[in-house]
Design a protein around this motif. Structure first.
Motif, PDB file in Angstrom:
ATOM      1  N   LYS A 373       3.556  -6.538   0.122  1.00  0.00           N
ATOM      2  CA  LYS A 373       4.232  -7.150  -1.206  1.00  0.00           C
ATOM      3  C   LYS A 373       3.643  -8.397  -1.441  1.00  0.00           C
ATOM      4  O   LYS A 373       3.401  -8.903  -2.441  1.00  0.00           O
ATOM      5  CB  LYS A 373       5.797  -6.978  -0.972  1.00  0.00           C
ATOM      6  CG  LYS A 373       6.377  -5.625  -1.141  1.00  0.00           C
ATOM      7  CD  LYS A 373       7.954  -5.881  -1.132  1.00  0.00           C
ATOM      8  CE  LYS A 373       8.601  -4.163  -1.116  1.00  0.00           C
ATOM      9  NZ  LYS A 373       9.917  -4.333  -1.046  1.00  0.00           N
ATOM     10  N   GLU A 375       0.741  -9.488  -1.019  1.00  0.00           N
ATOM     11  CA  GLU A 375      -0.530  -9.497  -1.622  1.00  0.00           C
ATOM     12  C   GLU A 375      -0.290  -9.713  -3.168  1.00  0.00           C
ATOM     13  O   GLU A 375      -1.299 -10.253  -3.851  1.00  0.00           O
ATOM     14  CB  GLU A 375      -1.133  -8.061  -1.417  1.00  0.00           C
ATOM     15  CG  GLU A 375      -1.735  -7.747   0.281  1.00  0.00           C
ATOM     16  CD  GLU A 375      -2.004  -6.425   0.186  1.00  0.00           C
ATOM     17  OE1 GLU A 375      -2.553  -5.834  -0.897  1.00  0.00           O
ATOM     18  OE2 GLU A 375      -1.997  -5.934   1.443  1.00  0.00           O
ATOM     19  N   THR A 376       0.878  -9.261  -3.916  1.00  0.00           N
ATOM     20  CA  THR A 376       1.057  -9.452  -5.284  1.00  0.00           C
ATOM     21  C   THR A 376       2.181 -10.354  -5.632  1.00  0.00           C
ATOM     22  O   THR A 376       2.576 -10.373  -6.829  1.00  0.00           O
ATOM     23  CB  THR A 376       1.172  -8.114  -5.997  1.00  0.00           C
ATOM     24  OG1 THR A 376       2.451  -7.480  -5.356  1.00  0.00           O
ATOM     25  CG2 THR A 376       0.042  -7.216  -5.774  1.00  0.00           C
ATOM     26  N   ASP A 378       2.422 -13.482  -6.080  1.00  0.00           N
ATOM     27  CA  ASP A 378       2.292 -14.537  -7.187  1.00  0.00           C
ATOM     28  C   ASP A 378       2.261 -13.649  -8.618  1.00  0.00           C
ATOM     29  O   ASP A 378       2.465 -14.560  -9.532  1.00  0.00           O
ATOM     30  CB  ASP A 378       0.745 -15.173  -6.886  1.00  0.00           C
ATOM     31  CG  ASP A 378       1.038 -16.486  -6.089  1.00  0.00           C
ATOM     32  OD1 ASP A 378       2.210 -17.089  -6.147  1.00  0.00           O
ATOM     33  OD2 ASP A 378       0.057 -17.040  -5.581  1.00  0.00           O
ATOM     34  N   GLU A 379       2.200 -12.509  -8.562  1.00  0.00           N
ATOM     35  CA  GLU A 379       2.263 -11.648 -10.162  1.00  0.00           C
ATOM     36  C   GLU A 379       3.680 -11.851 -10.385  1.00  0.00           C
ATOM     37  O   GLU A 379       4.595 -11.183  -9.809  1.00  0.00           O
ATOM     38  CB  GLU A 379       1.669 -10.498  -9.871  1.00  0.00           C
ATOM     39  CG  GLU A 379       0.127 -10.697  -9.268  1.00  0.00           C
ATOM     40  CD  GLU A 379      -0.470  -9.215  -9.112  1.00  0.00           C
ATOM     41  OE1 GLU A 379       0.270  -8.341  -9.564  1.00  0.00           O
ATOM     42  OE2 GLU A 379      -1.511  -9.145  -8.586  1.00  0.00           O
ATOM     43  N   ASN A 382       5.923  -8.973  -9.819  1.00  0.00           N
ATOM     44  CA  ASN A 382       6.661  -8.612  -8.409  1.00  0.00           C
ATOM     45  C   ASN A 382       7.856  -9.243  -8.353  1.00  0.00           C
ATOM     46  O   ASN A 382       7.710 -10.637  -8.574  1.00  0.00           O
ATOM     47  CB  ASN A 382       5.491  -9.310  -7.261  1.00  0.00           C
ATOM     48  CG  ASN A 382       6.007  -9.002  -5.927  1.00  0.00           C
ATOM     49  OD1 ASN A 382       7.229  -9.141  -5.604  1.00  0.00           O
ATOM     50  ND2 ASN A 382       5.160  -8.645  -5.169  1.00  0.00           N
TER      51      ASN A 382
END
Length: 843
Positions: A373, A375-376, A378-379, A382
């Motif tokens: 989790k 990996e994303t 900052d999006e 998420n």
């Protein structure tokens, strides 16, 4: 032995003094600029690293360090001998060096730049990059793939390059000529299946090894459920293995510390301070004081920070993340659950929503999905906003939107290495705030305020933020050092029953209820400017309260239980109606309609006193001491204070001679302090009355300043041998028992001044006039018992302890210092004695 002085890491960065005649670096300028853009510090690091590797002047890092020792005076002054520094090199027989870049400033760009140029030059034909975790591996693979496929970077390389199109691979396939292989350090183990051994054996002289997050190699540490310590030891063993015979090694880190000691092979550095000055990273704001009484109240303040950051301070950022850092994997789930419970109650969200918002991240297999989790994270899609991690696992994932960091235990934040690691997670600036016109965001460090004195110094050293004035024992002032005896308390607690004053048992007519503020103040300090900011958190809904009837039942049942234990019948005299009347009356006085947990305890205590008088005894803790041990003021630890703090309400005492042997750098800072604090706070004295072994004495508050001024008067100075302003922590402490309620607490305090006069040692604790509170009463009682026993056990000294306030100074210096009338006691001391005896009688 006095503590070694702090060395500015900038003075440890190695200089390359020799000219490189066998390389024209200018042919790579287009490439360096295409790769680095306008970041000149990255370009300089690439140029300097290439110069070191390609120059014929250096066979290994030992040669460069020796050159610096012999030719650079600033470097030479820091070490006792050349061997002293050379022996601290981990890979002294290799062309090995370190680049130190603050997290978030792009050390990966330097790693790629150095690798690509050495491949272009044909100096190496393969590159191996090792890192300590899968997360870091993935980030590196992604970035190197982007660099190697970017047309503007590829097209900027010289046409005659030996290898200008490297392949980015991992060790699952054979590493061939022209490959840059990136993998976890575990893949170097002999028992782990990978291509590293058969691809690289015997080819070491044509291979560049880059160690990312290289501080792990020098700081092996085991975490629960992992083999991290063995991993790091194997890492170094691999680099030194003769079957590979590696020649070129580049270490990359933002935390180049072995414990608290800075690496000795750093050739390029871009510090947190510099990065903050140039707005490449966030500013640092850390907690200095906190009135929160428990973790629940702390969570409230942390949550308020999180909301303010998200909704008011930085609303343009796509995400807002708070990280909790612990030192143990097995604590992460517990902390995550605590945060979830708190969010459910504060934000009125479901358990499922809380589960999505809070994740623990560790190397444990049970957290594998959570690592993905990241990996994303900052999006905006998420949902994760709260992360609980161990310090090592916080590395390697480049997150822009961390705005608050909470070191949950002191051990997660108690060295320069750990502070560098933890700070590094929050330094990157979100894209929305990278524009020159945008405000530079800050990261809040919500550490435990009880650690702030130690942490303040470490944070300042790591971030090189504020100039610091240091009071230290000086070798050339050894004539003013003197020995002392101290007794450490025994670990075992001696519990006994103490007879209390007998008298008629009276039913309490008051309960001692107090009005309690629901506001808790937090003071944050900017690591850059030293300026304070104050926030207030209302914790009203967190404070447990009781209705009057509920409180009456609690108090009555407590009395009933005490009756059973002591075979008494006070419940016949103390009915519920009586208790209710007392509660109502006192709640009206303080303007409350409910009873808080603390007031309930006060009410219970009010009735508990009668049972002491019935039984005639009370349980007490009695301190027992170990045998006296001899120490010296020469062993006294350093005391540091920032210029900002010094200007607030502190003074310094010094003489021309006492600061004459400080380093030039230290003299500059001291002179700046002297210029900043002119007048009554700047106490320059003649050497003959400056009978202290330190370069300068730091005094806090006007009471200490006035006492210090009197010590330096000639009529007093000529009658003493030496004196020290004792340290606030460490060196010499006196144990005592403090009993604020029904339970006793073991505490200790450090006295303010220690004076030597012949065989007499005079210990002074300074307080304000009429400061006769319970804690000072307990300190006096503890000190009198301590020094009475110490004087019985040793013959070399006689110890005399005094509590003094400013109104006592004239009499003290006349009677004790000038006339040796040690039996004298002054107003504050006498008042404390009376209060102590009065308290004992009332119980």
């Amino acid at each position: 032995m006095a503590e070694k002085k702090y060395i500015d890491p900038e003075n440890l960065v190695l200089k390359l003094n020799k000219e490189v005649k066998n390389l024209d670096i200018s042919k790579y300028e287009d490439f360096i600029m295409a790769l680095c853009g306008d970041r000149e510090y990255q370009m300089n690091a690439i140029r300097k690293s290439i110069k070191f590797y390609i120059s014929d002047e250096y066979d290994n890092i030992q040669d460069l360090v020796s050159e610096n020792y012999e030719e650079n005076d600033e470097f030479n002054e820091l070490f006792d001998s050349k061997d002293d520094v050379v022996n601290q090199l981990q890979l002294k027989n290799k062309l090995s060096c370190t680049i130190d870049f603050a997290t978030g400033t792009g050390k990966t760009w330097v790693m790629y730049g150095v690798a690509q140029i050495l491949l272009c030059e044909g100096l190496v034909d393969r590159v191996l990059i090792l890192c300590p975790s899968k997360t870091i591996k993935k980030e590196l693979l992604d970035k190197f793939e982007d660099f190697s496929t970017a047309d503007h970077i590829k097209n900027s390389l010289p046409e005659d390059s030996e290898i200008k199109n490297p392949s980015i691979v991992d060790s699952s396939e054979t590493i061939t000529e022209g490959d840059i292989c990136i993998d976890n350090v575990h893949k170097t183990y002999s028992h782990v299946s990978s291509s590293i051994e058969h691809s690289l054996e015997g080819r070491g002289e044509k291979i560049l090894v880059i160690n990312d997050e290289a501080h792990h190699m020098l700081n092996p540490k085991s975490h629960a459920g992992t083999n991290d310590k063995r991993s790091m030891l194997e890492w170094e063993k691999f680099l030194k293995d003769d079957k590979y015979n590696f020649k070129y090694i580049l270490n990359s880190t933002g935390t180049p510390y072995k414990g608290d000691n800075y690496f000795k092979d750093v050739i390029s550095r871009y510090s947190i301070k510099k990065a903050m000055e140039e707005d490449y990273i966030k500013e640092i704001n850390y907690l200095d004081k906190d009135e929160s009484k428990n973790w629940n109240e702390k969570f409230k303040a942390i949550h308020e920070n999180h909301k303010e950051i998200k909704n008011e301070k930085y609303p343009e950022a796509e995400k807002h993340i708070t990280i909790f850092v612990t030192d143990r994997i097995n604590r992460t789930d517990e902390i995550a659950d605590e945060i979830r419970d708190f969010l459910i109650s504060q934000e009125n969200i479901s358990e499922e929503e809380a589960e999505e918002k809070v994740i623990p991240v560790t190397s444990s297999s049970q957290h594998e999905e959570n690592v993905k989790k990241l990996e994303t994270v900052d999006e905006p899609e998420n949902p994760v906003e709260w992360i609980v991690s161990v310090s090592m696992l916080t590395e390697g994932w480049d997150v822009d939107n961390v705005f608050q960091i909470v070191p949950h235990e002191k051990r997660a934040f108690n060295s320069r290495l750990l502070i560098s690691q933890v700070l590094g997670r929050g330094l990157r600036v979100p894209p929305e705030y990278r524009d020159a016109d945008s405000p530079v965001p800050e990261v809040v460090i919500y550490n435990h305020d009880a650690w702030s004195e130690e942490i303040d110094d470490l944070v300042r050293h790591v971030a090189e933020i504020s100039k610091t004035v240091t009071s230290r024992v000086m070798e050339d002032r050894d004539e003013y050092n003197f020995s002392l005896y101290q007794m450490n308390k025994k670990k075992e607690i001696n519990k006994k029953e103490e007879k209390v004053a007998e008298g008629e048992v009276e039913i309490p007519e008051s309960l001692g209820l107090k009005s309690e503020s629901t506001l808790r103040e937090q003071i944050y300090v900017s690591a850059d400017s030293g300026e304070e900011s104050v926030k207030k958190t209302d914790v009203k809904e967190l404070i447990k309260t009781y209705t009057i009837d509920e409180a009456v039942n609690e108090i009555y049942n407590n009395i009933k239980l005490m009756d059973l234990n002591h075979d008494t019948e006070f419940t016949k005299e103390i009915g519920k109606d009586y208790i209710k009347e007392l509660l109502k009356e006192e709640l009206d006085k303080i303007g409350e309609d409910k009873v808080t947990e603390e007031n309930l305890q006060r009410a219970k205590n009010a009735f508990n006193v009668i049972y002491r008088k019935v039984t005639g005894y009370r349980p007490v803790i009695e301190l027992e001491y170990q045998e006296p041990e001899k120490i010296s003021t020469a062993e006294m630890n350093n005391s540091n204070i920032s210029l900002h703090e010094l200007k607030r309400n502190c003074a310094i005492i010094y003489s021309e001679d006492s600061i004459s042997n400080c380093s030039d750098e230290e003299k500059e800072i001291i002179q700046e302090a002297i210029n900043e604090i002119k007048g009554k706070y700047n106490i320059k004295i003649e050497e003959e009355v400056n009978k202290t072994p330190v370069n300068l004495t730091i005094l806090s508050f006007s009471n200490e300043m006035e006492f210090g001024k009197r010590l330096k008067r000639e009529e007093n100075a000529e009658r003493i041998d030496a004196w020290v302003k004792s340290r606030d922590r460490g060196f010499y402490s006196i144990p005592y028992i403090y009993r604020p309620g029904t339970h006793s607490k073991q505490k200790h305090f450090n006295p303010d001044f220690i004076i030597k006069k012949g065989n007499d040692i005079i210990i002074v604790e300074i307080k304000s006039d009429e400061d006769t509170n319970l804690k000072n009463q307990a300190k006096l009682k503890g000190a009198e018992k301590y020094f009475e026993e110490l004087n019985e056990k040793i013959d070399e000294h006689n110890y005399h302890f005094y509590f003094l306030s400013p109104t006592d100074y004239t009499g003290f210096f006349e009677d004790v210092i000038r006339n040796r009338e040690y039996e004298k006691r002054y107003e504050l001391h006498s008042d404390l004695l009376k209060k102590t005896k009065s308290e004992a009688r009332s119980e």
